[in-house]
Design a protein around this motif. Structure first.
Motif: not given
Length: 541
Positions: A229-245
């Motif tokens: 998640v930290e890597a994705l944010e650093k790469a410029g993603a504008v949001g993160i979606v998870q599903s912890y069933w």
């Protein structure tokens, strides 16, 4: 008891005034003394039973549990450490204790990152419009009121970390889905009940294989579920979606966000699976996320401590223990609203029926248990004079069920005193309880472990499951309607009687530790846990 002393005075008078032989007087004295102590024991037993009956009657006929649950869980809501609701709960508890005539205070032990949840709206806006079921994760930074709108992408299947690094720049401007797509939304028990044996076994095999592939692919990226998640944010993603069933219908576990600037939300299995399949089919779904919150800076964090002072042995202590904080996917009803109201109701009843205990009774409602037993560890560290004089700690923290298990926690002689105290508990309560003596010491899990590590006799009142782990533990479904009040009342009765018996016991409880079994992992003799320092400056980094 006045009658007994009158009898004793008569015995002494007769002994002084009888003119029979000295041997006859001695025999008479021995007989009278035996009679006196027999009557004393009988009266004491009757008095003990009267108190036990009164405690049970108050718990059964004047229960305040439902009102306490409403005020705490729905009037205040979830109690995430660092939030205004946590502070409100501490103030409410002090006021409630004092309304019962019990001295109480909020004792600061540290500070935590302050945060307040706002509105979360998640909507699919392309290729059609649909509101998505989900919520912002704790301590996540706020979006603007306009929110973030972007196309969804999923993690690629990669052979190695170099391949993932080559893909990583493509997430710029995108919202990334970071959880696996579940092979089924039905719990295993539901499959077992309705599927054919062949279909059930195939489902388990397919699920295990999907999980294996997901873990392998995550390893190939060079990251774990947090660092990616930290890597994705650093790469410029504008949001993160998870599903912890949580392996239950409609249940997802809700914890904290891993992002520093962009929204991170958890979405229901049903909606997450739909969105994931749309991405797989190149439908290019777009999501709009509005996730408002407030960063409140560092705020003080507390334990609520209530005290009923002892009369004969005020420097010896019985602690009624429950953690006060919760995660905030639901309202923290069974983790640990039920433990909290059990101990508060027990204190109310004890103050009313047994207002002058021999030993001091303390109620500890601990802060930040969810982040590592921090409140109770701080209390143990800050109050060695209390910890060294604890008669017993009774802790409840695993759901709404009636207590069915009690372990001696590795204290060699725990059976001698716990067994004696349990004997006074009505059979309709005690018959459910399986005991394990001497047991083994807890190393974590809940706040009694903080006291066990310090060598104090502390015990978990361990409850029947009621599907706790899948449906309410840290989930969005941990709400008032899941409480089984009959079972909580059962636990209140158990707690007040154990507390009364521990207070009245003429003897101090033994702290002798049993020899622990060989550690199967290391092959070495087991070692007693040692106290760990609390985190007193939480979320500062």
């Amino acid at each position: 008891m006045d009658l007994l002393y009158t009898i004793w005075d008569i015995v002494h008078y007769l002994q002084k005034n009888l003119t029979t032989k000295s041997s006859e007087i001695m025999n008479f004295k021995i007989t009278c003394t035996a009679v006196f102590f027999s009557i004393t024991a009988l009266v004491q037993a009757q008095t003990q039973q009267e108190v036990v009956d009164a405690l049970v009657k108050e718990a059964s006929e004047n229960s305040q549990l439902e009102e306490l649950a409403y005020e705490l869980l729905e009037g205040i809501g979830p109690r995430l450490v660092g939030t205004p609701q946590m502070q409100q709960a501490h103030s409410w508890a002090v006021d409630k204790f004092e309304s019962w005539g019990i001295s109480a205070k909020n004792e600061q032990w540290g500070q935590w990152k302050g945060w307040e949840r706002g509105i979360t709206h998640i909507d699919m806006v392309y290729p059609r419009v649909e509101t998505i079921s989900g919520t912002q994760l704790a301590w996540n930074p706020s979006t603007s009121k306009k929110g973030v709108t972007a196309e969804l992408v999923i993690l690629p299947t990669v052979a190695n970390s170099a391949a993932f690094e080559n893909w990583l720049p493509s997430v710029k401007g995108k919202i990334v889905m970071v959880s696996m797509k579940q092979t089924t939304g039905r719990p295993e028990a539901n499959w077992k009940e309705y599927a054919t044996e062949e279909s059930f076994e195939k489902m388990k095999k397919d699920k295990a294989e999907a999980e294996r592939k997901w873990r392998e692919n995550m390893e190939n990226t060079g990251y774990d579920r947090r660092t990616i998640v930290e890597a994705l944010e650093k790469a410029g993603a504008v949001g993160i979606v998870q599903s912890y069933w949580s392996e239950g219908f409609g249940a997802n576990k809700i914890f904290s966000a891993y992002t520093k600037e962009i929204p991170m939300v958890d979405v229901s299995l049903e909606d997450y699976g739909m969105l994931y399949r749309m991405v797989e089919h190149d439908a290019k779904p777009k999501l709009r996320i509005v996730a408002e919150s407030k960063d409140l800076g560092m705020v003080p964090t507390f334990n609520t401590i209530a005290t009923i002072k002892g009369t004969e042995k005020p420097e010896e202590y019985i602690i009624l223990s429950a953690h006060f904080d919760s995660w905030d996917g639901g309202t923290g009803a069974t983790d640990n609203g039920t433990g909290t109201i059990t101990m508060m109701e027990a204190a109310r009843i004890l103050k009313k029926i047994y207002p002058n205990p021999k030993r001091t009774i303390i109620v500890g409602l601990w802060g930040s248990e969810e982040q590592g037993l921090n409140g109770s560890r701080a209390y143990v560290e800050d109050h060695p004079e209390i910890v060294s004089n604890i008669q017993a700690v009774f802790n409840q923290d695993n759901g709404t069920g009636r207590v069915v298990n009690l372990s001696g926690q590795g204290f060699l002689n725990a059976y001698d005193y716990l067994g004696s105290w349990l004997h006074a508990v009505p059979e309709d309560v005690s018959k459910h309880i399986e005991t394990h003596f001497p047991g083994t010491p807890a190393r974590g899990g809940s706040d009694y472990a903080s006291f066990v590590a310090a060598g104090a006799p502390a015990f978990s009142l361990s409850s029947l499951s009621w599907a706790y782990w899948n449906y309410t533990w840290h989930t969005n479904l941990d709400t008032y309607d899941k409480i089984v009040f009959d079972d909580i009342q059962n636990n209140v009765i158990l707690t007040v009687i154990l507390t009364y018996m521990a207070s009245e016991d003429p003897d101090r409880t033994s702290r002798v530790k049993s020899v622990l079994p060989i550690d199967k992992r290391t092959g070495e003799p087991g070692v007693w846990p040692t106290p760990r320092q609390p985190e007193r400056n939480g979320g500062a980094n």
